[in-house]
Motif scaffolding. Structure first.
Motif, PDB file in Angstrom:
ATOM      1  N   ARG A 101      73.318 -20.404 -88.828  1.00  0.00           N
ATOM      2  CA  ARG A 101      72.912 -20.990 -87.540  1.00  0.00           C
ATOM      3  C   ARG A 101      72.811 -22.503 -87.650  1.00  0.00           C
ATOM      4  NH1 ARG A 101      67.929 -22.396 -85.304  1.00  0.00           N
ATOM      5  NH2 ARG A 101      67.775 -22.143 -83.029  1.00  0.00           N
ATOM      6  N   ASP A 102      72.204 -22.976 -88.743  1.00  0.00           N
ATOM      7  CA  ASP A 102      72.063 -24.419 -88.935  1.00  0.00           C
ATOM      8  C   ASP A 102      73.436 -25.085 -89.038  1.00  0.00           C
ATOM      9  OD1 ASP A 102      69.312 -24.192 -88.915  1.00  0.00           O
ATOM     10  OD2 ASP A 102      69.189 -23.899 -91.082  1.00  0.00           O
ATOM     11  N   ARG A 103      74.357 -24.436 -89.755  1.00  0.00           N
ATOM     12  CA  ARG A 103      75.692 -25.034 -89.912  1.00  0.00           C
ATOM     13  C   ARG A 103      76.417 -25.117 -88.575  1.00  0.00           C
ATOM     14  NH1 ARG A 103      75.509 -22.204 -94.894  1.00  0.00           N
ATOM     15  NH2 ARG A 103      76.395 -20.333 -93.946  1.00  0.00           N
ATOM     16  N   ILE A 104      76.325 -24.049 -87.787  1.00  0.00           N
ATOM     17  CA  ILE A 104      77.011 -24.046 -86.485  1.00  0.00           C
ATOM     18  C   ILE A 104      76.433 -25.118 -85.574  1.00  0.00           C
ATOM     19  CG2 ILE A 104      77.350 -22.680 -84.386  1.00  0.00           C
ATOM     20  CD1 ILE A 104      77.508 -20.205 -86.218  1.00  0.00           C
ATOM     21  N   LEU A 105      75.103 -25.204 -85.534  1.00  0.00           N
ATOM     22  CA  LEU A 105      74.476 -26.215 -84.680  1.00  0.00           C
ATOM     23  C   LEU A 105      74.820 -27.626 -85.150  1.00  0.00           C
ATOM     24  CD1 LEU A 105      70.954 -24.608 -84.079  1.00  0.00           C
ATOM     25  CD2 LEU A 105      72.839 -24.815 -82.464  1.00  0.00           C
ATOM     26  N   ALA A 106      74.916 -27.814 -86.454  1.00  0.00           N
ATOM     27  CA  ALA A 106      75.265 -29.135 -86.976  1.00  0.00           C
ATOM     28  C   ALA A 106      76.674 -29.518 -86.553  1.00  0.00           C
ATOM     29  CB  ALA A 106      75.136 -29.144 -88.501  1.00  0.00           C
ATOM     30  N   ARG A 107      77.596 -28.553 -86.565  1.00  0.00           N
ATOM     31  CA  ARG A 107      78.967 -28.839 -86.124  1.00  0.00           C
ATOM     32  C   ARG A 107      78.990 -29.210 -84.642  1.00  0.00           C
ATOM     33  NH1 ARG A 107      81.687 -23.511 -88.934  1.00  0.00           N
ATOM     34  NH2 ARG A 107      81.524 -24.216 -91.108  1.00  0.00           N
ATOM     35  N   ILE A 108      78.218 -28.486 -83.835  1.00  0.00           N
ATOM     36  CA  ILE A 108      78.179 -28.791 -82.395  1.00  0.00           C
ATOM     37  C   ILE A 108      77.618 -30.184 -82.164  1.00  0.00           C
ATOM     38  CG2 ILE A 108      77.094 -28.137 -80.206  1.00  0.00           C
ATOM     39  CD1 ILE A 108      77.197 -25.229 -81.161  1.00  0.00           C
ATOM     40  N   ARG A 109      76.573 -30.536 -82.888  1.00  0.00           N
ATOM     41  CA  ARG A 109      75.982 -31.873 -82.708  1.00  0.00           C
ATOM     42  C   ARG A 109      76.965 -32.964 -83.121  1.00  0.00           C
ATOM     43  NH1 ARG A 109      71.342 -29.141 -85.159  1.00  0.00           N
ATOM     44  NH2 ARG A 109      69.856 -28.621 -83.505  1.00  0.00           N
ATOM     45  N   ARG A 110      77.698 -32.739 -84.217  1.00  0.00           N
ATOM     46  CA  ARG A 110      78.685 -33.746 -84.648  1.00  0.00           C
ATOM     47  C   ARG A 110      79.782 -33.882 -83.610  1.00  0.00           C
ATOM     48  NH1 ARG A 110      77.970 -31.316 -89.761  1.00  0.00           N
ATOM     49  NH2 ARG A 110      79.898 -30.122 -89.519  1.00  0.00           N
ATOM     50  N   ALA A 111      80.227 -32.745 -83.060  1.00  0.00           N
ATOM     51  CA  ALA A 111      81.322 -32.793 -82.086  1.00  0.00           C
ATOM     52  C   ALA A 111      80.879 -33.463 -80.794  1.00  0.00           C
ATOM     53  CB  ALA A 111      81.810 -31.370 -81.799  1.00  0.00           C
ATOM     54  N   ALA A 112      79.599 -33.283 -80.424  1.00  0.00           N
ATOM     55  CA  ALA A 112      79.113 -33.827 -79.149  1.00  0.00           C
ATOM     56  C   ALA A 112      78.643 -35.272 -79.270  1.00  0.00           C
ATOM     57  CB  ALA A 112      77.974 -32.953 -78.628  1.00  0.00           C
ATOM     58  N   ALA A 113      78.452 -35.738 -80.484  1.00  0.00           N
ATOM     59  CA  ALA A 113      77.922 -37.101 -80.672  1.00  0.00           C
ATOM     60  C   ALA A 113      78.903 -38.130 -80.131  1.00  0.00           C
ATOM     61  CB  ALA A 113      77.670 -37.350 -82.159  1.00  0.00           C
ATOM     62  N   GLY A 114      78.381 -39.094 -79.367  1.00  0.00           N
ATOM     63  CA  GLY A 114      79.221 -40.160 -78.850  1.00  0.00           C
ATOM     64  C   GLY A 114      80.047 -39.786 -77.644  1.00  0.00           C
ATOM     65  N   GLY A 115      79.871 -38.594 -77.106  1.00  0.00           N
ATOM     66  CA  GLY A 115      80.616 -38.171 -75.925  1.00  0.00           C
ATOM     67  C   GLY A 115      80.146 -38.895 -74.680  1.00  0.00           C
ATOM     68  N   PRO A 116      80.968 -38.866 -73.623  1.00  0.00           N
ATOM     69  CA  PRO A 116      80.590 -39.573 -72.385  1.00  0.00           C
ATOM     70  C   PRO A 116      79.422 -38.891 -71.690  1.00  0.00           C
ATOM     71  CG  PRO A 116      82.549 -38.235 -72.044  1.00  0.00           C
ATOM     72  CD  PRO A 116      82.253 -38.159 -73.515  1.00  0.00           C
ATOM     73  N   GLU A 117      78.615 -39.696 -71.018  1.00  0.00           N
ATOM     74  CA  GLU A 117      77.539 -39.150 -70.195  1.00  0.00           C
ATOM     75  C   GLU A 117      78.150 -38.564 -68.929  1.00  0.00           C
ATOM     76  OE1 GLU A 117      74.350 -38.905 -70.823  1.00  0.00           O
ATOM     77  OE2 GLU A 117      74.448 -39.883 -72.787  1.00  0.00           O
ATOM     78  N   VAL A 118      77.791 -37.344 -68.612  1.00  0.00           N
ATOM     79  CA  VAL A 118      78.358 -36.668 -67.438  1.00  0.00           C
ATOM     80  C   VAL A 118      77.236 -36.369 -66.452  1.00  0.00           C
ATOM     81  CG1 VAL A 118      79.598 -34.638 -66.612  1.00  0.00           C
ATOM     82  CG2 VAL A 118      80.169 -35.637 -68.848  1.00  0.00           C
ATOM     83  N   ASP A 119      77.445 -36.829 -65.219  1.00  0.00           N
ATOM     84  CA  ASP A 119      76.484 -36.515 -64.167  1.00  0.00           C
ATOM     85  C   ASP A 119      76.769 -35.115 -63.628  1.00  0.00           C
ATOM     86  OD1 ASP A 119      75.139 -38.931 -64.289  1.00  0.00           O
ATOM     87  OD2 ASP A 119      76.540 -39.914 -62.920  1.00  0.00           O
ATOM     88  N   ILE A 120      75.801 -34.256 -63.725  1.00  0.00           N
ATOM     89  CA  ILE A 120      75.967 -32.888 -63.238  1.00  0.00           C
ATOM     90  C   ILE A 120      75.355 -32.791 -61.844  1.00  0.00           C
ATOM     91  CG2 ILE A 120      75.384 -30.469 -63.647  1.00  0.00           C
ATOM     92  CD1 ILE A 120      75.191 -31.148 -66.616  1.00  0.00           C
ATOM     93  N   PRO A 121      76.147 -32.420 -60.833  1.00  0.00           N
ATOM     94  CA  PRO A 121      75.591 -32.343 -59.477  1.00  0.00           C
ATOM     95  C   PRO A 121      74.508 -31.274 -59.377  1.00  0.00           C
ATOM     96  CG  PRO A 121      77.817 -31.444 -59.562  1.00  0.00           C
ATOM     97  CD  PRO A 121      77.567 -32.075 -60.886  1.00  0.00           C
ATOM     98  N   ARG A 122      73.410 -31.650 -58.746  1.00  0.00           N
ATOM     99  CA  ARG A 122      72.287 -30.721 -58.573  1.00  0.00           C
ATOM    100  C   ARG A 122      71.997 -30.542 -57.084  1.00  0.00           C
ATOM    101  NH1 ARG A 122      71.756 -28.527 -63.675  1.00  0.00           N
ATOM    102  NH2 ARG A 122      71.576 -30.164 -65.255  1.00  0.00           N
ATOM    103  N   ASP A 123      73.055 -30.429 -56.275  1.00  0.00           N
ATOM    104  CA  ASP A 123      72.858 -30.388 -54.838  1.00  0.00           C
ATOM    105  C   ASP A 123      72.816 -28.958 -54.280  1.00  0.00           C
ATOM    106  OD1 ASP A 123      75.428 -29.862 -55.450  1.00  0.00           O
ATOM    107  OD2 ASP A 123      76.343 -31.199 -53.964  1.00  0.00           O
ATOM    108  N   TYR A 124      72.653 -27.986 -55.156  1.00  0.00           N
ATOM    109  CA  TYR A 124      72.548 -26.608 -54.698  1.00  0.00           C
ATOM    110  C   TYR A 124      71.153 -26.343 -54.122  1.00  0.00           C
ATOM    111  CZ  TYR A 124      70.848 -26.691 -59.508  1.00  0.00           C
ATOM    112  OH  TYR A 124      70.220 -27.050 -60.665  1.00  0.00           O
ATOM    113  N   LEU A 125      71.052 -25.233 -53.378  1.00  0.00           N
ATOM    114  CA  LEU A 125      69.755 -24.867 -52.807  1.00  0.00           C
ATOM    115  C   LEU A 125      68.778 -24.531 -53.914  1.00  0.00           C
ATOM    116  CD1 LEU A 125      70.609 -22.570 -49.746  1.00  0.00           C
ATOM    117  CD2 LEU A 125      69.593 -24.848 -49.694  1.00  0.00           C
ATOM    118  N   ARG A 126      67.625 -25.134 -53.869  1.00  0.00           N
ATOM    119  CA  ARG A 126      66.601 -24.828 -54.876  1.00  0.00           C
ATOM    120  C   ARG A 126      65.823 -23.571 -54.518  1.00  0.00           C
ATOM    121  NH1 ARG A 126      64.261 -27.754 -58.332  1.00  0.00           N
ATOM    122  NH2 ARG A 126      62.198 -27.281 -57.489  1.00  0.00           N
TER     123      ARG A 126
END
Length: 212
Positions: free
Chosen positions: A4-29
């Motif tokens: 589990r630690d190895r998989i999470l470490a790979r995901i963190r390395r792959a996601a590091a430095g990625g662009p910031e993405v605005d996720i629309p939250r305009d759905y009905l709450r």
């Protein structure tokens, strides 16, 4: 290091430095305006739709109600997680089994019922969420015994919608989402209950005195 630690470490390395993405939250709450009483009624209706048995009680009625539910089930061993109020099971005529880290699957399988609280409940989906907090225990104690009694405080632990629930939950905690007893259906839609968890779910909506 675990897998589990190895998989999470790979995901963190792959996601590091990625662009910031605005996720629309305009759905009905929330799908509609409700009073707290209407929200509780909606939760009860949706839980019943999933074949959970719904009960209502105040603090004074909770103790005898719990005792009746467990006696009617014929429960001789009842699992209780740490932090569950002791007074809740004061009238239970059964052996109370504390949740232990060392409990084996076989030992848990020998328990008839488990009693827990919850983190919150979602009215629009009829879902109860446990986060392993006090009175809830570990995930496996709500998956192995065949009967689960869950107490939901109304209105404090009831929200209308999933977006409202997510705002109140801690994503770092182990979250268990329960919508009725465990069930599945085959290709002919024959329903089978108890495949991955309890076949019976009793939900007690615990209200303040005089609020029923």
């Amino acid at each position: 290091m675990t897998s589990r630690d190895r998989i999470l470490a790979r995901i963190r390395r792959a996601a590091a430095g990625g662009p910031e993405v605005d996720i629309p939250r305009d759905y009905l709450r929330v799908h509609g305006a409700r009073t707290p009483a209407q929200t509780a009624d909606l939760l009860a209706a949706n839980l019943a739709e999933y074949r959970a048995r719904v009960h209502r009680a105040d603090e004074g009625g909770l103790v005898p109600l719990l005792a009746r539910l467990l006696a009617a089930r014929g429960s001789r061993q009842v699992l209780v997680p740490a932090g569950l109020p002791v007074r809740w099971t004061a009238d239970v005529d059964a052996t109370l089994v504390p949740d232990r880290q060392t409990s084996t699957i076989r030992e848990l399988d020998g328990v008839d019922s488990v009693v827990t609280g919850c983190a919150l409940a979602v009215a629009e989906t009829g879902t109860i969420v446990l986060d392993a907090g006090p009175g809830q225990g570990r995930r496996r104690i709500t998956l192995i015994p065949d009967h689960h009694v869950c107490v939901v405080r109304v209105p404090d632990q009831v929200v209308d919608s999933v977006p409202q629930a997510l705002e109140r939950l801690d994503p770092t905690r182990p979250l268990t989402w329960i919508s009725g007893p465990s069930a599945t259906s085959d290709i002919e839609l024959d329903r089978v209950e108890g495949v991955h968890g309890p076949r019976a779910l009793d939900v007690i909506l615990l209200t303040a005195p005089g609020a029923q």
